[in-house]
Design an enzyme around this catalytic site. Structure first.
Site, PDB file in Angstrom:
ATOM      1  N   THR A  20     -41.122  13.866 -42.060  1.00 18.99           N
ATOM      2  CA  THR A  20     -41.983  13.400 -41.055  1.00 18.99           C
ATOM      3  C   THR A  20     -41.562  11.965 -41.274  1.00 18.99           C
ATOM      4  OG1 THR A  20     -41.396  15.774 -41.059  1.00 18.99           O
ATOM      5  CG2 THR A  20     -42.155  14.030 -38.618  1.00 18.99           C
ATOM      6  N   GLU A  88     -37.054  18.743 -40.238  1.00 11.64           N
ATOM      7  CA  GLU A  88     -36.847  19.749 -40.708  1.00 11.64           C
ATOM      8  C   GLU A  88     -35.323  20.834 -40.732  1.00 11.64           C
ATOM      9  OE1 GLU A  88     -39.537  21.203 -42.079  1.00 11.64           O
ATOM     10  OE2 GLU A  88     -41.168  19.659 -40.782  1.00 11.64           O
ATOM     11  N   CYS A 182     -49.729  23.401 -62.102  1.00 15.83           N
ATOM     12  CA  CYS A 182     -51.048  24.258 -61.058  1.00 15.83           C
ATOM     13  C   CYS A 182     -50.587  25.426 -60.912  1.00 15.83           C
ATOM     14  CB  CYS A 182     -52.248  23.277 -59.881  1.00 15.83           C
ATOM     15  SG  CYS A 182     -53.043  22.376 -61.354  1.00 15.83           S
TER      16      CYS A 182
HETATM   17 ZN    ZN Z   1     -51.521  19.750 -60.535  1.00 12.91          ZN
END
Ligand code: ZN
Length: 203
Positions: A20, A88, A182
């Site tokens: 944005t 968006e 992760c």
């Molecule tokens: Zn990471």
């Protein structure tokens, strides 16, 4: 600044990646360069002040709240803009084919279109409208937040709450940027917890 006419510029990436802010900066530059610019935002995102596009770092740009692509088309018939920005875009209502056709029509009329939108939802699935539009772009920018776990470039917006609906409007309380590794680790832990609970339930 180059003379932009009928170009499609797309800023995509995860939450907190600066999409944005990039859209806002571009709209400001076009405005300074003398282009007639209008910024739109789907009304589903009511996290912030109505009629303002607000970035996570709290800068803001005046924008028009709309429900669907038809409203943008109608608005532009009256305003005759040179540049349209839609923030968006993954939340924009209406049939995907119709959205793509309308954007192509703007481009054919030499109107430059700047879009900002999430490429993937919290599960790593592509948002269909962004997936359709990305190959059509003249300029495509993939932005990256920083993974909160390891500090490398983030890949996805991981949802920290247990909501399973696809669209849950939120910010840093609900979402965190994670890199692929992760994210997969986090998913494995979450699945482990679910499996463990199921086993315990059976006992
Ligand atoms: Zn990471």
């Amino acid at each position: 600044m180059h003379q932009y006419k009928g170009k499609l510029i797309i800023h995509t990436g995860s939450m907190f990646s600066g999409k944005t802010s990039s859209l806002e900066r571009e709209v400001k530059r076009f405005t300074i360069a003398g282009y007639n610019t209008i910024a739109f935002k789907p009304s589903i995102d009511t996290r912030y002040e109505k009629s303002e596009i607000v970035t996570h770092d709290n800068t803001s740009l005046k924008g028009v709240l709309v429900d669907n692509i038809d409203e943008i088309v109608e608005y532009c018939k009256v305003q005759n803009p040179d540049v349209i920005a839609i923030d968006e875009v993954q939340f924009l209502g209406g049939d995907i084919k119709k959205i793509v056709a309308s954007i192509n029509e703007f481009l054919a009329q030499d109107i430059t279109v700047i879009l900002a939108g999430l490429d993937m939802d919290f599960t790593g699935q592509a948002f269909e409208i962004v997936k359709e539009l990305m190959p059509l772009a003249d300029y495509l920018y993939k932005h990256h937040a920083v993974c909160v776990k390891c500090g490398t470039d983030a890949w996805v917006s991981h949802r920290k709450t247990k909501d399973t609906e696809r669209v849950v409007i939120g910010a840093s309380k609900e979402y965190e940027p994670l890199c692929r590794r992760c994210f997969l680790e986090e998913k494995a832990i979450e699945e482990d917890i679910v499996n463990k609970n199921q086993v315990e339930f059976r006992i």
